[in-house]
Design an enzyme around this catalytic site. Structure first.
Site, PDB file in Angstrom:
ATOM      1  CG  HIS C 228      -2.061   1.117   0.716  1.00 35.18           C
ATOM      2  ND1 HIS C 228      -2.975   0.956  -0.294  1.00 35.18           N
ATOM      3  CD2 HIS C 228      -2.192   2.384   1.117  1.00 35.18           C
ATOM      4  CE1 HIS C 228      -3.643   2.069  -0.471  1.00 35.18           C
ATOM      5  NE2 HIS C 228      -3.202   2.952   0.361  1.00 35.18           N
ATOM      6  CE1 TYR C 232      -1.933   7.930  -0.606  1.00 36.16           C
ATOM      7  CE2 TYR C 232      -1.756   5.714   0.278  1.00 36.16           C
ATOM      8  CZ  TYR C 232      -2.525   6.804  -0.070  1.00 36.16           C
ATOM      9  OH  TYR C 232      -3.871   6.776   0.085  1.00 36.16           O
ATOM     10  CG  HIS C 379      -8.960   2.306  -7.410  1.00 31.66           C
ATOM     11  ND1 HIS C 379      -9.291   3.569  -6.956  1.00 31.66           N
ATOM     12  CD2 HIS C 379      -7.829   1.971  -6.757  1.00 31.66           C
ATOM     13  CE1 HIS C 379      -8.391   3.967  -6.064  1.00 31.66           C
ATOM     14  NE2 HIS C 379      -7.503   3.011  -5.928  1.00 31.66           N
ATOM     15  CG  PHE C 380      -4.761  -0.323 -10.157  1.00 30.54           C
ATOM     16  CD1 PHE C 380      -4.181  -0.445 -11.406  1.00 30.54           C
ATOM     17  CD2 PHE C 380      -5.153  -1.466  -9.490  1.00 30.54           C
ATOM     18  CE1 PHE C 380      -4.023  -1.683 -11.990  1.00 30.54           C
ATOM     19  CE2 PHE C 380      -5.008  -2.715 -10.069  1.00 30.54           C
ATOM     20  CZ  PHE C 380      -4.440  -2.819 -11.324  1.00 30.54           C
ATOM     21  CG  HIS C 381      -5.680   1.037 -15.475  1.00 34.23           C
ATOM     22  ND1 HIS C 381      -5.872  -0.207 -14.938  1.00 34.23           N
ATOM     23  CD2 HIS C 381      -4.656   0.898 -16.358  1.00 34.23           C
ATOM     24  CE1 HIS C 381      -5.019  -1.069 -15.487  1.00 34.23           C
ATOM     25  NE2 HIS C 381      -4.270  -0.417 -16.348  1.00 34.23           N
ATOM     26  NE  ARG C 442      -6.641  -7.238  -9.834  1.00 31.46           N
ATOM     27  CZ  ARG C 442      -5.857  -6.688  -8.899  1.00 31.46           C
ATOM     28  NH1 ARG C 442      -6.261  -6.647  -7.638  1.00 31.46           N
ATOM     29  NH2 ARG C 442      -4.691  -6.186  -9.195  1.00 31.46           N
ATOM     30  NE  ARG C 443      -3.300  -9.448 -10.298  1.00 29.87           N
ATOM     31  CZ  ARG C 443      -2.528  -9.565  -9.252  1.00 29.87           C
ATOM     32  NH1 ARG C 443      -2.737 -10.513  -8.387  1.00 29.87           N
ATOM     33  NH2 ARG C 443      -1.517  -8.752  -9.056  1.00 29.87           N
TER      34      ARG C 443
END
Lengths: 306, 68, 589
Positions: C228, C232, C379-381, C442-443
């Protein structure tokens, strides 16, 4: 340090947002009773699942009147039970209106056990047992996927959960069929099927015998967690034997129920001692064999299933 | 405005300084547009959160519950 | 008044190399991304599905490790040298960490790419998360370790610069960009302890056959201890750009230096003790630990929400100086035709949307709905794939001329490129989020099953079409970016580059309480928070499954194990000491 008053307003709003989020989740946990998969189960040796009380006995088990445990092994690249698309294993069949607890573990790598379009979703980690309890109020099918990458065949790892109306659900299986190895054509014979009932209540089972081109039904009451016998007396002179030299039979319990799985039927063959054999009869017999075959049953040679 | 403006000119000239019509110092600047914009965002967040939790999630039964 | 290359020619060379390495990773990663997007939506399948996971591993590692972190070291080196106005202490040291990071990348990349050929047994089809018992070839893990050590040395380099500067300027505040670098690096040192322990103590010995088993929950938890905060680590250079550069390109000044410091301190404190929120659906971890991780995660929203205000206010300051009026009318006065500004602003806008799906991911029980579904890459794209990547690409249009001294090849294509990325990502990410809510995993190479996905609005085919269209636009955007950079690098020298300066904030560091610069204090608090958040869960995991797990084999196993050393810890269950407050509340009810 001076903070602009507008930014102070935003700071308060942001804190309210955060507290509101935590409050919503807590409401779901406490008032709606949504629990997380956790550490309530002991660890397990992934190389010795069959020695475990649950994973040595996979499948659906009744624990109370409307409560069931389902023991599932998730492995590269199937769910047992669950992966029924290619006939590898039985689907998971559970009755409508029941509360079901899934126990899932893995003998190899990390998988998931996820009922598509629901909030039943867990990681499956070797050495750990994932447990989830959920109520199934709707009679329908749910797809199961592994949503954690588990190797090159990951995309083929799927299964099926069938929620069936309560009156179509049962936990019967055909434990054994006592049938003669051979008889003389035209003779009368007897087949005795032993029916197991794994349910926690006495239930009536309809047992069906298909033999030759005839079908016989009989009803038998089976006590809770006990067995009962269903006997069929067949006069082979009533059958249209057409010079056949053997006779195929299949015993199925609750043949019309979607809860009847691989262990719900047993097949075998009785040799017919006739006066003459010829090539033609052999060929016809082979064809008949193919049609009668229960696709779920590869154990044809003997009446003993277990 | 003047002293701040001078400080800014000293500190740096943005790529297209010609576009700057006036220099606004710290005490003269109230980010009211930012407040308006971010309150719209706040509303969207609250409404979307409620929708996601109570419609998408709670409505997506069956859900894992504690053993009764 | 001069460009960076004129001020620090030697440093510019290292920074340039780091930028170029990150661009190569971006180009390769994007190519793999295109293969994936077309494969999974069943539009064009050029590889067998078994190979999809090799492609996916390469896509993940190259983009979120190589591209982002090489870009970060370039930006951070620029920030420290510019804001302290001094070169690095020893350029050979600077080159050494760059070489080490490159070597590590090379090792890991060789292991991953070997998965494409049958000529060698070597492979690393373990994805970015490398969850044991899936096993990669040892050089994959060794590569990761070298890379991380390289980043540690880079951090040491920046601390060394700051220390030397401090001796000469004992009474001055740490300049804001350097402050951001130092707090981010302290967070990184703390966070990498998790992944370094996982790899060095468990995964390397295991892949070499020195130990025969690992505890999958332990290595997974140690991964997320780092996994995580690493998000950041990707995000902090983008935040730095929003705080330091975006006001400049908006024609304004940073609204508040003190609040920027507060935000970075909050990230240092809260980034690490939250990793268990990636394990909400893991067995073997008590619900109470998951709840604590959620509370920490929710408070980690605070610095991002504060950033939203401060950064938008800085832009508004620019817009008003440029003549903007009204509650919303000022938005039109912003320099939207400048690709650097437009790219960063669009990236920030997408981060607002990605922030929302992140808030959903942070929620504990709602995780049943979205965990490991297509929602998560959706989300993370938006976050690393746009907030970070698009900001990086946008500022490259400023920095590459600065560190090469050459003219940007085309400003028009640059503007088109950042807008194209925004449009492509809107299609792809929106469809991914929706697909995830239907339960699409996903994946996976072939999200096609024997059962249908039930859609309330639209169809699965429509979602797939949007994902593929978005993926193609993003690839096109990457091609334009890389080509623009390549031509710029070979372009004529420019003699009218803007000078390399950072404007003074409106509310300067003189308003910031001195305690904000007390790095020792913040480090100590961060360590204490991590101990609080992790000692009991880790203790419980080791107590349950032993340091080396309850048994099991590696998949695939590269080297037969030499000796079996299995020992576990016994004793009273640590987790039984921690009764979930939720259990208590439920009982009350």
């Amino acid at each position: 340090m001076n903070i602009h008053s507008y930014e102070k307003v935003w700071l308060i709003a942001a804190m309210l947002l955060i507290v509101g989020f935590i409050a919503t989740i807590t409401y779901g946990s406490v008032a709606l009773g949504i629990t997380m998969v956790d550490d309530s189960e002991e660890t397990i040796d992934p190389n010795a699942l069959e020695e475990h009380e649950r994973f040595g006995d996979l499948g659906v088990h009744q624990t109370d009147s409307d409560e069931y445990d389902v023991h599932v092994r998730a492995y590269q690249f199937n769910f047992e039970p669950g992966s029924s698309a290619l006939g590898t294993h039985d689907p998971i069949v559970i009755p409508q209106g029941s509360e079901v607890t899934f126990y899932v573990t893995s003998p190899d790598v990390i998988h998931s056990f996820s009922l598509v379009g629901t909030n039943v979703n867990t990681m499956v980690v070797p050495g750990e047992i994932s447990t989830m309890t959920a109520e199934f109020d709707e009679a329908r099918e749910y797809g199961v996927v592994c949503n954690e990458y588990c190797g090159s065949g990951h995309h083929g790892m799927e299964g099926l959960v069938k929620v069936v109306p309560e009156d179509e659900f049962h936990l019967f299986s055909v434990a054994d069929v006592d049938a003669p190895e051979s008889i003389e054509a035209g003779e009368e014979t007897e087949l005795t099927a032993t029916i197991d009932n794994d349910a926690l209540q006495t239930e009536a089972a309809t047992v069906t015998l298909e033999i030759g081109d005839e079908q016989f039904d009989t009803d038998v009451e089976v006590d809770a967690e006990a067995s009962a016998e269903a006997t069929f007396t067949v006069d082979t002179s009533d059958l249209d034997l057409e010079d056949a030299d053997d006779l195929d039979w299949t015993v199925t319990v609750e043949a019309d129920s979607p809860a009847t799985l691989e262990d719900g039927s047993t097949s075998g063959t009785i040799d017919l001692e006739t006066d003459e054999d010829d090539e033609e009869a052999d060929d016809e017999d082979d064809e008949a064999d193919d049609e009668d075959d229960d696709p779920n049953d590869d154990d044809e040679s003997t009446g003993d299933d277990e | 405005m003047s002293s701040d403006a001078a400080a800014l000119k000293d500190a740096d000239s943005p790529p297209d300084e010609s576009a700057i019509e006036r220099y606004i110092g710290h005490d003269e600047f109230d980010p009211i547009g930012t407040l308006a914009l971010i309150m719209v965002y706040f509303l969207i967040l609250v409404l979307m959160w409620l929708f996601m939790y109570f419609v998408e999630f709670v409505g997506n039964e069956p859900t894992v519950v504690g053993m009764v | 008044m001069s460009a960076y290359i004129d001020q620090f020619p030697a440093e510019a060379k290292v920074i340039r190399s780091a930028f170029y390495t990150s661009f190569i990773a971006l180009a390769l990663g994007a190519a793999f991304g295109l293969i994936q997007t077309l494969h999974r939506t069943d539009i064009v399948r050029v590889i067998p599905s078994e190979m999809y996971y090799t492609v996916l591993t390469a896509h993940g590692v190259l983009l979120v490790v190589t591209f982002t972190i090489f870009f970060l070291v370039a930006i951070f080196t620029w920030a420290v040298t510019t804001s302290l106005d001094r070169g690095v202490e020893d350029i050979r040291f600077t080159w050494s960490w760059y070489v080490l990071m490159s070597l590590g990348t090379l090792f890991a990349a060789v292991a991953i790419l070997a998965g494409f050929t049958d000529r060698t047994e070597m492979s690393a089809d373990v994805l970015f998360t490398f969850y044991a018992p899936l096993q990669a070839h040892p050089i994959f893990y060794i590569g990761l370790v070298l890379f991380v050590i390289g980043t540690w040395l880079a951090g040491a380099d920046w601390f060394r610069s700051w220390w030397a500067w401090k001796q000469e300027n004992p009474d001055e505040r740490i300049p804001l960009p350097t402050f951001m670098v130092l707090t981010t690096m302290i967070m990184w040192y703390l966070a990498t302890l998790g992944v370094a322990t996982s790899i060095i103590v468990f995964l390397i010995p295991w892949s070499l056959g020195l130990i025969d088993t690992v505890n999958p929950t332990l290595t997974r938890t140690l991964f997320w201890f780092w996994g995580h905060p690493v998000v950041y680590f990707w995000l902090m250079p983008a935040y730095m750009m929003w705080y330091v550069m975006l006001p400049k390109f908006s024609g304004g000044r940073l609204f508040s230096d003190p609040l920027a410091r507060v935000v970075f301190v909050l990230f240092l404190l809260l980034s690490t003790p939250v990793g268990i929120h990636h394990q909400y659906l893991d067995p073997g971890i008590a619900e109470g630990f998951k709840f604590i991780a959620m509370t920490n995660t929710m408070f980690l929203l605070l610095p991002s929400l504060l950033t939203a205000f401060t950064v938008v206010a800085s832009m508004e300051h620019g817009a008003r100086q440029r003549g903007g009026e009204g509650y919303f009318g000022w938005l039109g006065a912003l320099p939207w035709r400048d690709p650097v500004f437009a790219g960063m602003a669009l990236a920030g806008l997408m981060f607002a949307a990605g922030g929302f799906s992140g808030m959903i991911n942070a929620g504990m029980n709602i995780n049943y709905l979205v965990h490991n579904s297509l929602w998560v890459p959706g989300h993370f794209h938006l976050t690393v794939g746009t907030a970070v990547a698009l900001t990086f690409m946008a500022v490259s249009y400023h920095f590459i001329p600065q560190v090469t001294g050459r003219r940007l090849a085309s400003k028009q294509i640059a503007l088109f490129q950042v807008v194209l990325w925004f449009i492509g990502m809107t299609f792809m990410s929106n469809a991914m989020h929706r697909g995830g809510l239907l339960g699409m995993p996903r994946r996976t190479a072939e999200p096609e099953y024997d059962f249908p996905f039930e859609t309330a609005i639209g169809t699965v085919g429509e979602l797939n079409a949007q994902i593929a269209l978005g993926g193609v636009l993003l690839t096109l955007s990457t091609v334009l970016f890389v080509a623009n950079m390549l031509i710029t690098a070979l372009n004529d020298p420019a003699d009218d580059l803007p000078s390399n300066t950072i404007p003074e904030p409106l509310s300067g560091s003189e308003d910031a309480p001195l305690v904000l610069d007390n790095l020792k204090l913040w480090t100590a608090i961060a360590v204490v928070l991590v101990i609080f958040a992790y000692s009991l869960p880790l203790g419980s995991i080791v107590e349950r499954g032993g340091l080396f797990g309850p048994g099991g084999d590696a998949f695939p196993m590269f080297i037969e194990f030499v000796e079996g050393t299995v020992f576990g810890l016994t004793g009273d269950s640590v987790s039984s000491l921690v009764n979930s407050p939720l259990e208590w509340l439920r009982a009350m009810r």
